[in-house]
Scaffold this motif. Structure first.
Motif, short mmCIF file in Angstrom:
data_model
loop_
_atom_site.label_atom_id
_atom_site.label_comp_id
_atom_site.label_asym_id
_atom_site.label_seq_id
_atom_site.Cartn_x
_atom_site.Cartn_y
_atom_site.Cartn_z
N VAL A 60 113.68 43.21 35.22
CA VAL A 60 112.46 42.80 35.91
C VAL A 60 112.76 41.59 36.78
CG1 VAL A 60 110.15 41.80 35.61
CG2 VAL A 60 110.89 43.70 34.16
N ILE A 61 112.37 41.68 38.05
CA ILE A 61 112.52 40.58 39.00
C ILE A 61 111.15 40.26 39.57
CG2 ILE A 61 113.56 39.83 41.18
CD1 ILE A 61 115.85 41.82 40.61
N ILE A 62 110.75 39.00 39.50
CA ILE A 62 109.48 38.56 40.08
C ILE A 62 109.79 37.93 41.43
CG2 ILE A 62 107.41 37.18 39.76
CD1 ILE A 62 107.80 39.34 37.62
N LYS A 63 109.19 38.50 42.49
CA LYS A 63 109.51 38.03 43.84
C LYS A 63 108.31 38.19 44.77
CE LYS A 63 112.90 36.47 46.50
NZ LYS A 63 113.70 35.29 46.18
N GLY A 64 107.90 37.08 45.40
CA GLY A 64 106.85 37.14 46.41
C GLY A 64 105.45 37.09 45.85
#
Length: 325
Positions: free
Chosen positions: A121-125
């Motif tokens: 999981v990557i949290i971006k923007g």
């Protein structure tokens, strides 16, 4: 402009492919809503799907069609939550590495479910569209296979299984109302339903604060909004898919908008009166009926698609308290 076609046979093939891997959700008659609205109202309960949202249907179909080489490369996508849950589950079952990029506003309950499916999981923007831009960049860098959440014919074919099920269970339906984010759900439903019953009416519902499909249809070209600031994260999309835009333009009869407060009111009524838990996007279809956004003068039998039920518990509690006071 040529409309991308997904034939009825392709939708039936997709359903056969996913049949044993997803739930066939019920399409129930709602006595409570029928009495409130003075119509026969049915609810297609995709909140009872494996991931509590319809997106897993298209994801399972897409995953089953990838080559072994593509599976070995791993898959990546951007999601506000439900698509990420669906893709991560489909990938987990097939032993495929999945990377899910989510915006900062993605609900924690959806993020946690994706992590349960062993995805990175990557949290971006700040928005879905920000996350999508980053996910595409990462796909190129890492040679991952990008799986679009709505702008993909295999995803659409899988989602079309919903339309088949609705008309098998409620063949007398005269109208189907679907929430719209990017357009993947309503594209599949409208393609299936219109090929089975050409005179059925298909209505799409967007949040007032994220009317990207409506604005695009009105302009006759894809429009990207500056913001999509609705609490209904499942339909908070600034730019619809090109494929979805063309399908909606041809097969969807009308588009309407509902406010955040109207959606919250529908969440409350569904919970209190029908004992059904819906997230913001999932309740949008019922909101459009309750607040008379749709012309139903000559329509007596209506199906509302409850597209998902992944609402944060604290948010649900706040909505119930707000509308019960």
């Amino acid at each position: 402009m040529k409309v991308p076609e997904v034939t009825l046979d392709k939708i039936k093939d997709a359903r056969a492919r996913i049949r044993d891997k997803v739930n066939k959700t019920p399409c129930i008659y709602s006595l409570t809503l029928s009495r409130i609205l003075q119509k026969e109202v049915f609810l297609k309960l995709e909140n009872l799907q494996l991931t509590q949202a319809f997106k897993v249907r298209g994801n399972v179909n897409k995953m089953s069609l990838l080559t072994q080489d593509e599976k070995n490369r791993g898959v990546i996508t951007a999601s506000s939550g439900n698509h990420g849950q669906g893709l991560s589950l489909a990938a987990l079952r097939d032993g495929v590495k999945a990377t899910i990029v989510l915006p900062e506003v993605a609900p924690k309950n959806k993020i946690d479910k994706i992590k349960e499916n062993k995805a990175e999981v990557i949290i971006k923007g700040k928005t879905y569209d920000d996350a999508s831009h980053y996910a595409h960049t990462l796909a190129k860098e890492k040679n991952y296979v990008y799986i679009h959440s709505f702008n993909d014919l295999d995803i659409i074919a899988g989602n079309g299984s919903i339309g088949l099920e609705i008309l098998e269970e409620v063949p007398q339906a005269q109208m189907i109302i679907c929430p719209i984010g990017g357009g993947g759900g309503i594209s599949g439903v409208s393609l299936a339903a219109k090929q089975l019953k050409s005179d059925i009416k298909i209505v799409g519902v967007e949040a007032e604060k994220a009317p990207s499909m409506l604005k695009s249809i009105e302009a006759d070209k894809i429009i990207e909004l500056n913001t999509s600031d609705t609490f209904a994260d499942g339909i908070a999309v600034k730019k619809p898919g090109e494929i979805n835009f063309r399908i909606v333009k041809k097969y969807v009869d009308s588009l309407v908008l509902v406010s955040d407060r109207e959606i919250k009111s529908a969440i409350y009524i569904l919970a209190k009166e029908a004992k059904i838990i819906a997230e913001g996007a999932g309740a949008a279809s019922v909101a459009a009926l309750l607040f008379k956004k749709i012309d139903t003068k000559n329509i007596s039998r209506i199906v509302c698609m409850i597209s998902g039920g992944n609402i944060d518990v604290d948010m649900l509690k706040d909505i119930l308290n707000e509308f019960s006071s």
